[in-house]
Design an enzyme around this catalytic site. Structure first.
Site, mmCIF file in Angstrom:
data_model
loop_
_atom_site.group_PDB
_atom_site.id
_atom_site.type_symbol
_atom_site.label_atom_id
_atom_site.label_comp_id
_atom_site.label_asym_id
_atom_site.label_seq_id
_atom_site.Cartn_x
_atom_site.Cartn_y
_atom_site.Cartn_z
ATOM 1 N N ARG A 129 68.462 95.515 9.970
ATOM 2 C CA ARG A 129 67.679 95.864 11.150
ATOM 3 C C ARG A 129 67.091 97.265 10.952
ATOM 4 N NH1 ARG A 129 72.652 93.806 13.123
ATOM 5 N NH2 ARG A 129 72.459 91.834 14.265
ATOM 6 N N LYS A 153 75.374 96.551 15.186
ATOM 7 C CA LYS A 153 75.482 96.492 16.641
ATOM 8 C C LYS A 153 76.938 96.607 17.075
ATOM 9 C CE LYS A 153 71.331 93.871 17.884
ATOM 10 N NZ LYS A 153 70.819 92.659 18.571
ATOM 11 N N HIS A 216 61.024 93.452 12.001
ATOM 12 C CA HIS A 216 61.448 92.087 12.340
ATOM 13 C C HIS A 216 60.839 91.083 11.363
ATOM 14 C CE1 HIS A 216 63.472 93.202 16.016
ATOM 15 N NE2 HIS A 216 62.402 93.828 16.456
ATOM 16 N N ARG A 219 62.678 91.289 8.099
ATOM 17 C CA ARG A 219 64.032 90.728 8.237
ATOM 18 C C ARG A 219 63.966 89.205 8.271
ATOM 19 N NH1 ARG A 219 69.354 91.845 10.288
ATOM 20 N NH2 ARG A 219 70.021 90.518 12.013
ATOM 21 N N HIS A 242 75.295 88.825 12.221
ATOM 22 C CA HIS A 242 75.336 87.980 13.413
ATOM 23 C C HIS A 242 76.783 87.648 13.760
ATOM 24 C CE1 HIS A 242 71.019 86.372 12.527
ATOM 25 N NE2 HIS A 242 71.007 87.519 13.180
ATOM 26 N N TYR A 251 66.830 80.386 11.658
ATOM 27 C CA TYR A 251 65.977 80.533 10.479
ATOM 28 C C TYR A 251 65.752 79.201 9.773
ATOM 29 C CZ TYR A 251 66.689 85.513 11.152
ATOM 30 O OH TYR A 251 66.709 86.768 11.690
#
Length: 274
Positions: A129, A153, A216, A219, A242, A251
């Protein structure tokens, strides 16, 4: 009460300031409507009438559901769980091979373009990211084992591998940075903002002949190319950071039948007999 929730998330969970802004924006959309499930459903209808998409509303609802879960655990209130609205299944946009080739072969001139190009290569190679790649320090990169230590995150660290080719590019770039703390930092030894990265990417896109370029897009392109080349979905989940495999599965929608056929020819037991 939402302020207490946000403060706890910030101080105890270590969420980013961008996540805090998202919480505040989501709660603002439901201001005065968090009393019950009925008032929330009414507000959802009002938001839809006002032109908000299901995707946008679902983003708000993720924050609201997290808030209600917090109330349930901390204060024993009855748990209110709001279902997601049905979203239109969209195929994520990715770079075409010609775009990737243009980026790889480009020779940037100038500090900002060199930095933007190096960041683009890093994201294309690892799927990081924007906030993750911009936060990398020299201590986070291991040139011997080809691994980044990434702060993702929720303040969670993970190890992300990178390629020999990226090491070659990064070694030259990092060597020219002197004593800079951040790998992709500014000349003043501070972290580059996402806003300034978007500005530099727009400039880079013009030089390489691509309509637009953003973190984005890079990625997404990494993830789809990883799967297109036969990569493991669980490995990809861990690389991308994730928490749920269902998030990574989006994806798969970007793969065409020709991609599935190519991978099948590589992995079929019959192909091994050739």
């Amino acid at each position: 009460m939402t302020k207490d929730f946000i403060q706890e998330r910030l101080y105890l969970k270590g969420v980013s300031l961008r996540t805090v802004d998202w919480y505040r924006f989501s709660f603002k959309a439901f201001n005065g409507a968090l009393e019950s499930k009925q008032t929330i459903i009414k507000r959802i209808s009002e938001l839809k009438e006002g032109g908000a998409s299901n995707i946008t509303i679902n983003s708000y609802l993720r924050a609201v559901n997290a808030y209600f879960m917090w109330l349930h655990k901390e204060q024993g209130r009855e748990l209110i769980k709001l279902p997601r609205l049905k979203e239109e299944q969209r195929i994520l946009q990715t770079l075409i091979p010609a775009n990737v080739s243009s980026i790889l072969s480009y020779k940037p001139v100038g500090v900002n373009l060199r930095r933007a190009h190096a960041i683009a290569l890093a994201i294309l190679d690892t799927g990081l990211r924007a906030s993750e790649v911009l936060g990398l320090t020299k201590e986070d990169i291991n040139m011997d084992t080809l691994v980044f230590k990434v702060l993702g995150k929720g303040g969670k660290h993970r190890l992300v591998p990178f390629s020999f080719e990226l090491r070659r590019s990064l070694y030259k770039f990092v060597s020219s940075r002197g004593t800079s703390l951040f790998i992709f930092g500014t000349n003043k030894n501070t972290k580059v903002t996402v806003h300034n990265l978007d500005r530099d990417f727009n400039n880079l896109a013009k030089h390489v002949g691509i309509g637009h370029l953003n973190p984005h897009l890079l990625r997404h392109s990494f993830a789809v190319m990883y799967l297109r080349n036969g990569g493991n979905l669980e490995y990809l989940r861990r690389i991308l950071g994730h928490s749920s495999l269902s998030t990574t599965q989006k994806y798969l929608k970007s793969l065409g039948v020709e991609d599935l056929g190519a991978v099948h020819n590589q992995l079929s037991p019959l192909s091994a007999r050739r």
